[in-house]
Design a protein around this motif. Structure first.
Motif, PDB file in Angstrom:
ATOM      1  N   THR A  11       0.833  -1.202   0.000  1.00 53.99           N
ATOM      2  CA  THR A  11       0.000   0.000   0.000  1.00 53.99           C
ATOM      3  C   THR A  11       0.869   1.254   0.000  1.00 53.99           C
ATOM      4  OG1 THR A  11      -1.745  -1.175   1.184  1.00 53.99           O
ATOM      5  CG2 THR A  11      -1.832   1.231   1.227  1.00 53.99           C
ATOM      6  N   ARG A  12       1.929   1.241   0.791  1.00 57.01           N
ATOM      7  CA  ARG A  12       2.856   2.379   0.832  1.00 57.01           C
ATOM      8  C   ARG A  12       3.472   2.606  -0.546  1.00 57.01           C
ATOM      9  NH1 ARG A  12       6.441   5.163   4.557  1.00 57.01           N
ATOM     10  NH2 ARG A  12       8.407   5.600   3.528  1.00 57.01           N
ATOM     11  N   GLU A  13       3.869   1.523  -1.207  1.00 61.89           N
ATOM     12  CA  GLU A  13       4.471   1.634  -2.545  1.00 61.89           C
ATOM     13  C   GLU A  13       3.460   2.174  -3.556  1.00 61.89           C
ATOM     14  OE1 GLU A  13       7.131   1.882  -5.464  1.00 61.89           O
ATOM     15  OE2 GLU A  13       7.579   1.547  -3.352  1.00 61.89           O
ATOM     16  N   ARG A  14       2.223   1.709  -3.493  1.00 61.22           N
ATOM     17  CA  ARG A  14       1.174   2.233  -4.388  1.00 61.22           C
ATOM     18  C   ARG A  14       0.957   3.722  -4.129  1.00 61.22           C
ATOM     19  NH1 ARG A  14      -3.245  -1.188  -2.631  1.00 61.22           N
ATOM     20  NH2 ARG A  14      -4.508   0.638  -3.041  1.00 61.22           N
ATOM     21  N   LEU A  15       0.949   4.106  -2.855  1.00 60.00           N
ATOM     22  CA  LEU A  15       0.781   5.519  -2.501  1.00 60.00           C
ATOM     23  C   LEU A  15       1.948   6.349  -3.029  1.00 60.00           C
ATOM     24  CD1 LEU A  15      -0.626   7.854  -1.056  1.00 60.00           C
ATOM     25  CD2 LEU A  15       0.459   7.087   1.070  1.00 60.00           C
ATOM     26  N   LEU A  16       3.159   5.864  -2.870  1.00 63.81           N
ATOM     27  CA  LEU A  16       4.332   6.582  -3.387  1.00 63.81           C
ATOM     28  C   LEU A  16       4.264   6.728  -4.904  1.00 63.81           C
ATOM     29  CD1 LEU A  16       7.386   5.250  -1.349  1.00 63.81           C
ATOM     30  CD2 LEU A  16       6.783   7.640  -1.736  1.00 63.81           C
ATOM     31  N   GLN A  17       3.959   5.640  -5.590  1.00 65.74           N
ATOM     32  CA  GLN A  17       3.886   5.670  -7.061  1.00 65.74           C
ATOM     33  C   GLN A  17       2.810   6.636  -7.533  1.00 65.74           C
ATOM     34  OE1 GLN A  17       5.656   4.292  -9.649  1.00 65.74           O
ATOM     35  NE2 GLN A  17       4.279   5.438 -10.957  1.00 65.74           N
ATOM     36  N   SER A  18       1.627   6.502  -6.990  1.00 67.27           N
ATOM     37  CA  SER A  18       0.511   7.346  -7.393  1.00 67.27           C
ATOM     38  C   SER A  18       0.776   8.816  -7.056  1.00 67.27           C
ATOM     39  CB  SER A  18      -0.768   6.863  -6.698  1.00 67.27           C
ATOM     40  OG  SER A  18      -1.838   7.721  -6.980  1.00 67.27           O
ATOM     41  N   SER A  19       1.287   9.066  -5.870  1.00 73.23           N
ATOM     42  CA  SER A  19       1.563  10.442  -5.442  1.00 73.23           C
ATOM     43  C   SER A  19       2.666  11.075  -6.277  1.00 73.23           C
ATOM     44  CB  SER A  19       1.951  10.466  -3.960  1.00 73.23           C
ATOM     45  OG  SER A  19       0.898   9.993  -3.164  1.00 73.23           O
ATOM     46  N   GLY A  44      -8.568   9.144   3.599  1.00 73.49           N
ATOM     47  CA  GLY A  44      -7.496  10.042   4.018  1.00 73.49           C
ATOM     48  C   GLY A  44      -6.881   9.653   5.347  1.00 73.49           C
ATOM     49  N   GLY A  45      -7.680   9.114   6.250  1.00 75.20           N
ATOM     50  CA  GLY A  45      -7.166   8.721   7.561  1.00 75.20           C
ATOM     51  C   GLY A  45      -6.110   7.636   7.487  1.00 75.20           C
ATOM     52  N   ALA A  46      -6.183   6.772   6.477  1.00 74.55           N
ATOM     53  CA  ALA A  46      -5.209   5.687   6.325  1.00 74.55           C
ATOM     54  C   ALA A  46      -3.816   6.213   5.976  1.00 74.55           C
ATOM     55  CB  ALA A  46      -5.691   4.711   5.263  1.00 74.55           C
ATOM     56  N   PHE A  47      -3.746   7.433   5.500  1.00 79.63           N
ATOM     57  CA  PHE A  47      -2.460   8.031   5.127  1.00 79.63           C
ATOM     58  C   PHE A  47      -1.462   7.965   6.281  1.00 79.63           C
ATOM     59  CE2 PHE A  47       0.370  11.714   5.109  1.00 79.63           C
ATOM     60  CZ  PHE A  47       0.945  11.629   3.853  1.00 79.63           C
ATOM     61  N   TYR A  48      -1.928   8.258   7.481  1.00 83.18           N
ATOM     62  CA  TYR A  48      -1.036   8.406   8.630  1.00 83.18           C
ATOM     63  C   TYR A  48      -0.517   7.077   9.170  1.00 83.18           C
ATOM     64  CZ  TYR A  48      -2.354  13.172   8.071  1.00 83.18           C
ATOM     65  OH  TYR A  48      -2.548  14.415   7.529  1.00 83.18           O
ATOM     66  N   THR A  49      -0.968   5.966   8.614  1.00 81.16           N
ATOM     67  CA  THR A  49      -0.337   4.694   8.957  1.00 81.16           C
ATOM     68  C   THR A  49       0.921   4.476   8.111  1.00 81.16           C
ATOM     69  OG1 THR A  49      -1.648   3.405   7.372  1.00 81.16           O
ATOM     70  CG2 THR A  49      -2.555   3.660   9.589  1.00 81.16           C
ATOM     71  N   HIS A  50       1.108   5.327   7.099  1.00 77.98           N
ATOM     72  CA  HIS A  50       2.265   5.198   6.205  1.00 77.98           C
ATOM     73  C   HIS A  50       3.254   6.347   6.343  1.00 77.98           C
ATOM     74  CE1 HIS A  50       0.253   1.859   4.279  1.00 77.98           C
ATOM     75  NE2 HIS A  50      -0.835   2.591   4.251  1.00 77.98           N
ATOM     76  N   PHE A  51       2.751   7.542   6.610  1.00 77.39           N
ATOM     77  CA  PHE A  51       3.604   8.727   6.726  1.00 77.39           C
ATOM     78  C   PHE A  51       3.094   9.596   7.863  1.00 77.39           C
ATOM     79  CE2 PHE A  51       3.843   7.386   2.301  1.00 77.39           C
ATOM     80  CZ  PHE A  51       5.214   7.324   2.111  1.00 77.39           C
ATOM     81  N   THR A  52       4.006  10.273   8.549  1.00 73.36           N
ATOM     82  CA  THR A  52       3.600  11.143   9.655  1.00 73.36           C
ATOM     83  C   THR A  52       3.078  12.483   9.160  1.00 73.36           C
ATOM     84  OG1 THR A  52       5.853  11.981   9.917  1.00 73.36           O
ATOM     85  CG2 THR A  52       5.221  10.078  11.265  1.00 73.36           C
ATOM     86  N   SER A  53       3.457  12.848   7.932  1.00 72.33           N
ATOM     87  CA  SER A  53       3.024  14.137   7.380  1.00 72.33           C
ATOM     88  C   SER A  53       3.140  14.115   5.866  1.00 72.33           C
ATOM     89  CB  SER A  53       3.893  15.269   7.935  1.00 72.33           C
ATOM     90  OG  SER A  53       5.230  15.140   7.442  1.00 72.33           O
ATOM     91  N   LYS A  54       2.522  15.084   5.241  1.00 69.18           N
ATOM     92  CA  LYS A  54       2.632  15.214   3.790  1.00 69.18           C
ATOM     93  C   LYS A  54       4.071  15.565   3.408  1.00 69.18           C
ATOM     94  CE  LYS A  54       0.462  17.426  -0.162  1.00 69.18           C
ATOM     95  NZ  LYS A  54      -0.230  18.605  -0.626  1.00 69.18           N
TER      96      LYS A  54
END
Length: 189
Positions: A11-19, A44-54
């Motif tokens: 999920t983190r990798e998908r978020l990195l790729q997409s972002s 949006g809430g799931a974001f913080y399980t992968h990164f502490t901030s934008k």
């Protein structure tokens, strides 16, 4: 329901790729956390399980994208001038111009990196200096390596600012021609 460590990493990798793709296409600051997460089908809430901030996400994007650019541009391992010339031709191509999301992060995110935190700028500097050193070794000149690297990134930035495809092509072709002219007098590998 608990997810496996592998699922979280995927999920983190998908978020990195997409972002990264969204950032290179539209700018990183223009997209909010909710939109970044929605693009991969999560809240949006799931974001913080992968990164502490934008900002942490942006730092990870810079690291990931510049490491990929380094690999594509021949910055790892020994390369010869012929390979460098092929890389330069591809870099200064209409395809690269028209697909910022699939290309180098420097022309697409350079201004945002420059306004980023010291940590983000340091990360970018580390990767850029690795590329510079590889090119300097290939070219036999540190100043020529900086010059060509700057010309390539600048040519894409300028071409992307323009509306006319024919003028965009002129910018890329002229830049490529000038760079190749600088390489003509160098001894072959």
């Amino acid at each position: 329901m608990r997810y496996s460590v592998g699922h979280k990493q995927e999920t983190r990798e998908r978020l990195l790729q997409s972002s990264a793709t969204q950032a290179k296409n539209n700018g990183f600051s223009t997209v909010g956390v909710d939109a970044l997460m929605k693009a991969i089908g999560l809240s949006g809430g799931a974001f913080y399980t992968h990164f502490t901030s934008k900002d942490e996400l942006f730092g990870s994007i810079v690291e990931r994208e510049l490491s990929q650019s380094l690999e594509r541009l021949g910055g790892e391992g020994r390369q010869n001038q012929a390979k460098l010339r092929r890389c330069l031709k591809q870099y200064l191509s209409v395809a690269h111009l028209q697909q910022p999301g699939a290309g180098c992060a420097l022309p697409a995110l350079g201004a945002e990196i420059a306004r980023g935190s010291v940590e983000v700028r340091q990360e970018a500097q580390d990767w850029i200096c690795r590329l510079h050193q590889a090119w300097a070794q290939t070219l036999g000149s540190e100043s020529l390596a900086w010059s060509i690297l700057s010309q390539c990134v600048g040519a894409l930035v300028v071409a992307r600012m323009l509306v006319s495809p024919s003028i965009q092509q002129q910018v890329l072709a002229s830049s490529h021609e000038q760079i190749i002219g600088q390489l003509e007098g160098l001894p072959e590998d």
